[in-house]
Scaffold this motif. Structure first.
Motif, mmCIF file in Angstrom:
data_model
loop_
_atom_site.group_PDB
_atom_site.id
_atom_site.type_symbol
_atom_site.label_atom_id
_atom_site.label_comp_id
_atom_site.label_asym_id
_atom_site.label_seq_id
_atom_site.Cartn_x
_atom_site.Cartn_y
_atom_site.Cartn_z
ATOM 1 N N GLN A 187 0.833 -1.208 0.000
ATOM 2 C CA GLN A 187 0.000 0.000 0.000
ATOM 3 C C GLN A 187 0.866 1.257 0.000
ATOM 4 O OE1 GLN A 187 -2.440 -0.641 3.457
ATOM 5 N NE2 GLN A 187 -3.855 -1.986 2.376
ATOM 6 N N ARG A 188 1.977 1.214 0.735
ATOM 7 C CA ARG A 188 2.834 2.396 0.874
ATOM 8 C C ARG A 188 3.741 2.643 -0.331
ATOM 9 N NH1 ARG A 188 6.055 1.409 6.018
ATOM 10 N NH2 ARG A 188 7.293 3.082 5.146
ATOM 11 N N CYS A 189 4.271 1.579 -0.922
ATOM 12 C CA CYS A 189 5.230 1.756 -2.019
ATOM 13 C C CYS A 189 5.126 0.606 -3.026
ATOM 14 C CB CYS A 189 6.645 1.878 -1.472
ATOM 15 S SG CYS A 189 7.065 0.633 -0.235
ATOM 16 N N PRO A 190 3.986 0.508 -3.705
ATOM 17 C CA PRO A 190 3.750 -0.632 -4.595
ATOM 18 C C PRO A 190 4.741 -0.748 -5.755
ATOM 19 C CG PRO A 190 2.068 1.044 -4.910
ATOM 20 C CD PRO A 190 2.873 1.449 -3.704
ATOM 21 N N LYS A 191 5.069 0.368 -6.401
ATOM 22 C CA LYS A 191 5.978 0.295 -7.551
ATOM 23 C C LYS A 191 7.356 -0.185 -7.118
ATOM 24 C CE LYS A 191 5.255 4.482 -8.538
ATOM 25 N NZ LYS A 191 5.146 5.853 -8.909
ATOM 26 N N GLU A 192 7.816 0.321 -5.989
ATOM 27 C CA GLU A 192 9.173 -0.003 -5.542
ATOM 28 C C GLU A 192 9.300 -1.458 -5.085
ATOM 29 O OE1 GLU A 192 8.547 4.376 -5.287
ATOM 30 O OE2 GLU A 192 7.402 2.659 -4.568
ATOM 31 N N ILE A 193 8.313 -1.951 -4.329
ATOM 32 C CA ILE A 193 8.413 -3.343 -3.890
ATOM 33 C C ILE A 193 8.232 -4.289 -5.071
ATOM 34 C CG2 ILE A 193 6.011 -3.688 -3.138
ATOM 35 C CD1 ILE A 193 7.257 -5.389 -0.802
ATOM 36 N N ASP A 194 7.369 -3.925 -6.010
ATOM 37 C CA ASP A 194 7.200 -4.757 -7.204
ATOM 38 C C ASP A 194 8.495 -4.802 -8.024
ATOM 39 O OD1 ASP A 194 4.617 -5.390 -6.566
ATOM 40 O OD2 ASP A 194 3.700 -4.093 -8.078
ATOM 41 N N ALA A 195 9.138 -3.652 -8.176
ATOM 42 C CA ALA A 195 10.385 -3.609 -8.949
ATOM 43 C C ALA A 195 11.477 -4.422 -8.257
ATOM 44 C CB ALA A 195 10.836 -2.165 -9.139
ATOM 45 N N TYR A 196 11.587 -4.274 -6.951
ATOM 46 C CA TYR A 196 12.610 -4.994 -6.196
ATOM 47 C C TYR A 196 12.326 -6.497 -6.211
ATOM 48 C CZ TYR A 196 15.891 -5.912 -2.323
ATOM 49 O OH TYR A 196 16.909 -6.377 -1.524
ATOM 50 N N ALA A 197 11.099 -6.885 -5.929
ATOM 51 C CA ALA A 197 10.741 -8.306 -5.943
ATOM 52 C C ALA A 197 10.894 -8.882 -7.351
ATOM 53 C CB ALA A 197 9.316 -8.507 -5.430
ATOM 54 N N GLY A 198 10.546 -8.103 -8.354
ATOM 55 C CA GLY A 198 10.710 -8.558 -9.734
ATOM 56 C C GLY A 198 12.168 -8.797 -10.082
ATOM 57 N N CYS A 199 13.029 -7.905 -9.636
ATOM 58 C CA CYS A 199 14.460 -8.073 -9.855
ATOM 59 C C CYS A 199 14.965 -9.307 -9.117
ATOM 60 C CB CYS A 199 15.208 -6.819 -9.373
ATOM 61 S SG CYS A 199 16.994 -6.915 -9.635
ATOM 62 N N MET A 200 14.537 -9.474 -7.872
ATOM 63 C CA MET A 200 14.964 -10.634 -7.084
ATOM 64 C C MET A 200 14.493 -11.926 -7.758
ATOM 65 S SD MET A 200 16.785 -9.647 -4.528
ATOM 66 C CE MET A 200 16.681 -10.834 -3.199
ATOM 67 N N TYR A 201 13.310 -11.917 -8.308
ATOM 68 C CA TYR A 201 12.796 -13.091 -9.014
ATOM 69 C C TYR A 201 13.654 -13.380 -10.254
ATOM 70 C CZ TYR A 201 9.773 -16.106 -11.759
ATOM 71 O OH TYR A 201 9.298 -17.141 -12.513
ATOM 72 N N TYR A 202 13.896 -12.341 -11.032
ATOM 73 C CA TYR A 202 14.646 -12.492 -12.279
ATOM 74 C C TYR A 202 16.057 -13.012 -12.026
ATOM 75 C CZ TYR A 202 16.587 -11.462 -16.850
ATOM 76 O OH TYR A 202 17.195 -11.565 -18.080
#
Length: 107
Positions: free
Chosen positions: A69-84
């Protein structure tokens, strides 16, 4: 649609999401984790610590929901990078910094 929450808005706790939020989890859910670990040390019977395990899970899921809720774009980008990059922190430092700037670690 965000990669860290499902259609109902509930956090999806993949390994990449958990790794991305690990510093936050360590701080915010510390007492719950300590209580669970102490329980496990006292009694090897898994059933004895189920309630404490549920408390840890509840803490983590609430935290993930709050972070989204607080920082959706940033956590998505970070988690996406970690996944990749298969959870390699060193390859995601830029996304980590942006996430931690947007959602500072707090108790």
């Amino acid at each position: 649609m965000s990669s860290t929450v499902n259609a109902a808005g509930e956090p999806i706790s993949t390994s990449a999401v958990l790794m991305a939020a690990s510093k936050h989890i360590a701080v915010r859910c510390r007492s719950e984790n300590v209580a669970f670990i102490n329980c496990k040390k006292k009694d090897p019977n898994p059933e004895k610590c189920l309630d404490k395990g549920r408390v840890v899970t509840h803490c983590v899921l609430n935290l993930l929901k709050e972070l989204h809720q607080r920082c959706p774009k940033e956590i998505d980008a970070y988690a996406g990078c970690m996944y990749y990059y298969t959870n390699e922190f060193d390859l995601c430092r830029k996304e980590q910094q942006e996430f931690e700037n947007a959602c500072p670690i707090s108790e």
